[in-house]
Design a protein around this motif. Structure first.
Motif, PDB file in Angstrom:
ATOM      1  N   SER A  52      10.982  -0.193   8.794  1.00  0.00           N
ATOM      2  CA  SER A  52      11.962   0.797   8.371  1.00  0.00           C
ATOM      3  C   SER A  52      11.912   2.024   9.270  1.00  0.00           C
ATOM      4  O   SER A  52      10.896   2.311   9.918  1.00  0.00           O
ATOM      5  CB  SER A  52      11.699   1.207   6.922  1.00  0.00           C
ATOM      6  N   GLU A  53      13.019   2.777   9.270  1.00  0.00           N
ATOM      7  CA  GLU A  53      13.106   3.972  10.098  1.00  0.00           C
ATOM      8  C   GLU A  53      12.144   5.066   9.656  1.00  0.00           C
ATOM      9  O   GLU A  53      11.713   5.888  10.470  1.00  0.00           O
ATOM     10  CB  GLU A  53      14.545   4.496  10.093  1.00  0.00           C
ATOM     11  N   TRP A  54      11.805   5.121   8.368  1.00  0.00           N
ATOM     12  CA  TRP A  54      10.916   6.190   7.928  1.00  0.00           C
ATOM     13  C   TRP A  54       9.530   6.060   8.544  1.00  0.00           C
ATOM     14  O   TRP A  54       8.766   7.028   8.575  1.00  0.00           O
ATOM     15  CB  TRP A  54      10.831   6.246   6.405  1.00  0.00           C
ATOM     16  N   GLN A  55       9.196   4.879   9.067  1.00  0.00           N
ATOM     17  CA  GLN A  55       7.890   4.639   9.671  1.00  0.00           C
ATOM     18  C   GLN A  55       7.852   4.985  11.164  1.00  0.00           C
ATOM     19  O   GLN A  55       6.850   4.756  11.814  1.00  0.00           O
ATOM     20  CB  GLN A  55       7.505   3.170   9.468  1.00  0.00           C
ATOM     21  N   ARG A  56       8.919   5.570  11.673  1.00  0.00           N
ATOM     22  CA  ARG A  56       8.949   5.943  13.087  1.00  0.00           C
ATOM     23  C   ARG A  56       7.973   7.096  13.344  1.00  0.00           C
ATOM     24  O   ARG A  56       7.978   8.101  12.642  1.00  0.00           O
ATOM     25  CB  ARG A  56      10.348   6.369  13.497  1.00  0.00           C
ATOM     26  N   TYR A  57       7.171   6.923  14.382  1.00  0.00           N
ATOM     27  CA  TYR A  57       6.252   7.979  14.792  1.00  0.00           C
ATOM     28  C   TYR A  57       6.891   8.875  15.852  1.00  0.00           C
ATOM     29  O   TYR A  57       6.855  10.102  15.742  1.00  0.00           O
ATOM     30  CB  TYR A  57       4.958   7.360  15.344  1.00  0.00           C
TER      31      TYR A  57
ATOM     32  N   GLN B 185       9.591  -2.073  -3.052  1.00  0.00           N
ATOM     33  CA  GLN B 185      10.559  -1.013  -2.793  1.00  0.00           C
ATOM     34  C   GLN B 185      10.361  -0.465  -1.396  1.00  0.00           C
ATOM     35  O   GLN B 185       9.228  -0.316  -0.931  1.00  0.00           O
ATOM     36  CB  GLN B 185      10.415   0.130  -3.808  1.00  0.00           C
ATOM     37  N   GLU B 186      11.447  -0.156  -0.716  1.00  0.00           N
ATOM     38  CA  GLU B 186      11.355   0.392   0.623  1.00  0.00           C
ATOM     39  C   GLU B 186      11.161   1.900   0.566  1.00  0.00           C
ATOM     40  O   GLU B 186      11.687   2.580  -0.308  1.00  0.00           O
ATOM     41  CB  GLU B 186      12.631   0.078   1.410  1.00  0.00           C
ATOM     42  N   GLY B 187      10.387   2.392   1.512  1.00  0.00           N
ATOM     43  CA  GLY B 187      10.244   3.837   1.626  1.00  0.00           C
ATOM     44  C   GLY B 187       8.871   4.325   1.224  1.00  0.00           C
ATOM     45  O   GLY B 187       8.038   3.573   0.714  1.00  0.00           O
ATOM     46  N   PRO B 188       8.610   5.616   1.425  1.00  0.00           N
ATOM     47  CA  PRO B 188       7.352   6.231   0.989  1.00  0.00           C
ATOM     48  C   PRO B 188       7.386   6.481  -0.516  1.00  0.00           C
ATOM     49  O   PRO B 188       7.546   7.625  -0.968  1.00  0.00           O
ATOM     50  CB  PRO B 188       7.291   7.522   1.801  1.00  0.00           C
ATOM     51  N   VAL B 189       7.265   5.416  -1.301  1.00  0.00           N
ATOM     52  CA  VAL B 189       7.507   5.494  -2.745  1.00  0.00           C
ATOM     53  C   VAL B 189       6.367   6.171  -3.502  1.00  0.00           C
ATOM     54  O   VAL B 189       6.542   6.571  -4.656  1.00  0.00           O
ATOM     55  CB  VAL B 189       7.755   4.089  -3.334  1.00  0.00           C
ATOM     56  N   VAL B 190       5.191   6.296  -2.873  1.00  0.00           N
ATOM     57  CA  VAL B 190       4.043   6.894  -3.563  1.00  0.00           C
ATOM     58  C   VAL B 190       3.953   8.390  -3.274  1.00  0.00           C
ATOM     59  O   VAL B 190       3.813   9.204  -4.186  1.00  0.00           O
ATOM     60  CB  VAL B 190       2.738   6.189  -3.157  1.00  0.00           C
ATOM     61  N   LEU B 191       4.030   8.753  -2.007  1.00  0.00           N
ATOM     62  CA  LEU B 191       3.963  10.155  -1.595  1.00  0.00           C
ATOM     63  C   LEU B 191       5.003  10.417  -0.511  1.00  0.00           C
ATOM     64  O   LEU B 191       5.176   9.595   0.394  1.00  0.00           O
ATOM     65  CB  LEU B 191       2.581  10.508  -1.032  1.00  0.00           C
ATOM     66  N   ALA B 192       5.665  11.563  -0.605  1.00  0.00           N
ATOM     67  CA  ALA B 192       6.606  11.986   0.425  1.00  0.00           C
ATOM     68  C   ALA B 192       6.682  13.501   0.422  1.00  0.00           C
ATOM     69  O   ALA B 192       6.390  14.158  -0.589  1.00  0.00           O
ATOM     70  CB  ALA B 192       7.989  11.386   0.181  1.00  0.00           C
ATOM     71  N   SER B 193       7.053  14.079   1.550  1.00  0.00           N
ATOM     72  CA  SER B 193       7.224  15.528   1.617  1.00  0.00           C
ATOM     73  C   SER B 193       8.228  15.998   0.567  1.00  0.00           C
ATOM     74  O   SER B 193       9.236  15.339   0.308  1.00  0.00           O
ATOM     75  CB  SER B 193       7.716  15.933   3.007  1.00  0.00           C
ATOM     76  N   GLY B 194       7.930  17.143  -0.028  1.00  0.00           N
ATOM     77  CA  GLY B 194       8.782  17.701  -1.072  1.00  0.00           C
ATOM     78  C   GLY B 194       8.255  17.452  -2.465  1.00  0.00           C
ATOM     79  O   GLY B 194       8.487  18.258  -3.374  1.00  0.00           O
TER      80      GLY B 194
END
Length: 307
Positions: A179-184, A244-253
């Motif tokens: 996924s794009e959210w995993q881009r460094y 589920q896709e994405g940082p479902v456990v922890l994310a900024s905000g």
């Protein structure tokens, strides 16, 4: 009502935190000290607590492997047969990291390196996580570089851990970027080429109600893209799937957090799980230790209990 902000559990720099429960106390280890601040100094600060709330620092815990400058990253400790085994990586700044193991008779150290490079064939390996299954078998999860996938970068792998000091067989793929959210970083120069680099790191596994749950961090640890995703499996070596896709456990905000990630999980004496992780302070000058109760939703997704 949920809290507007989440406060750190301990002041000061304490990245990549791991908490071990041993007896009636808890011990936290983190990236920070490299043992080079003073002659005879020890790497990896260790804290102790009776309750996961009040922490006392005991200074460094690992005897450095060399007098030459080195970067020491992401320690985790496993207890077996009265000995404590610390797994960590050593490299020069952010290059050439390999996994190593050190042993101590006390969770406070000093931990003494056993002279073993656990990943001699890897150009880069970090974030080792030891996990013991119900049948007594041990596994070591870690992050390694892989250029062969559709999204080249740092991926997750696992191997059987024999006698706490030797990895058995080839690395078993666990998860790669999807996924794009995993881009460094875009256009990152690595290994003589330029890549659209993706990163998965900081693996941590628990087993709850017959299912294996993998926590991992993705994105760039340096900024707000960093977060924690979640995958499940029926065996420690997978196959792993992400419900589920994405940082479902922890994310900024979330709770005012900035770039939260690199988590571990510790269960207290009452059976309550707690998520241990770091996040940047408001000024962006240091990563700080956070510990919050963890709950499991009806569909098996782990979440912070922020009420």
């Amino acid at each position: 009502m949920s809290r507007a902000s989440i406060a750190p559990a301990h002041p000061g720099y304490f990245a990549d935190p791991f908490v071990l429960r041993s007896g009636d106390r808890y011990y936290a280890y983190g990236t920070g000290l490299d043992g080079q601040q003073e002659p005879g100094g020890l790497a990896f600060e260790v804290l102790s607590s009776p309750d996961l709330r009040t922490w006392v620092s005991h200074g460094g815990s690992l005897v450095p492997v060399t007098d030459e400058p080195r970067a020491y990253w992401a320690p985790e400790v496993a207890e077996r047969g009265g000995s404590f085994y610390m797994y960590y990586s050593v490299g020069i700044e952010d290059k050439g990291h390999h996994l190593r193991v050190a042993v101590s008779a006390s969770p406070l150290g000093p931990f003494v390196d056993q002279g073993l490079n656990l990943t001699p064939d890897e150009p880069f390996a970090i974030d080792p996580h030891p996990f013991q299954d119900d049948d007594g078998a041990w596994y070591l999860y870690y992050a390694r570089d892989d250029l062969t996938g559709e999204r080249p970068g740092t991926v997750l792998a696992a191997q059987r851990l024999d006698d706490m000091t030797r990895l058995v067989g080839p690395p078993v793929p666990v998860l790669g970027a999807s996924s794009e959210w995993q881009r460094y970083q875009r256009d990152r120069s690595m290994y003589g080429r330029v890549y659209d680099w993706h990163t998965l790191e900081g693996p941590f596994v628990v087993k709850r109600q017959g299912t294996y749950h993998l926590f991992y961090s993705g994105g760039a640890w340096t900024n707000e893209t960093y977060g924690v995703g979640h995958a499940v499996a029926d065996h420690p070596l997978g196959p792993w799937r992400e419900p589920q896709e994405g940082p479902v456990v922890l994310a900024s905000g979330l709770g005012g957090l900035r770039g939260p990630g690199h988590n571990s999980v510790v269960r207290d004496g009452q059976g309550q799980d707690h998520l241990v992780f770091h996040a940047w302070n408001a000024l962006g000058t240091q990563r700080e230790l956070h510990i919050e109760p963890l709950v499991w939703t009806s569909d098996g997704t782990p979440q912070l209990a922020l009420g």
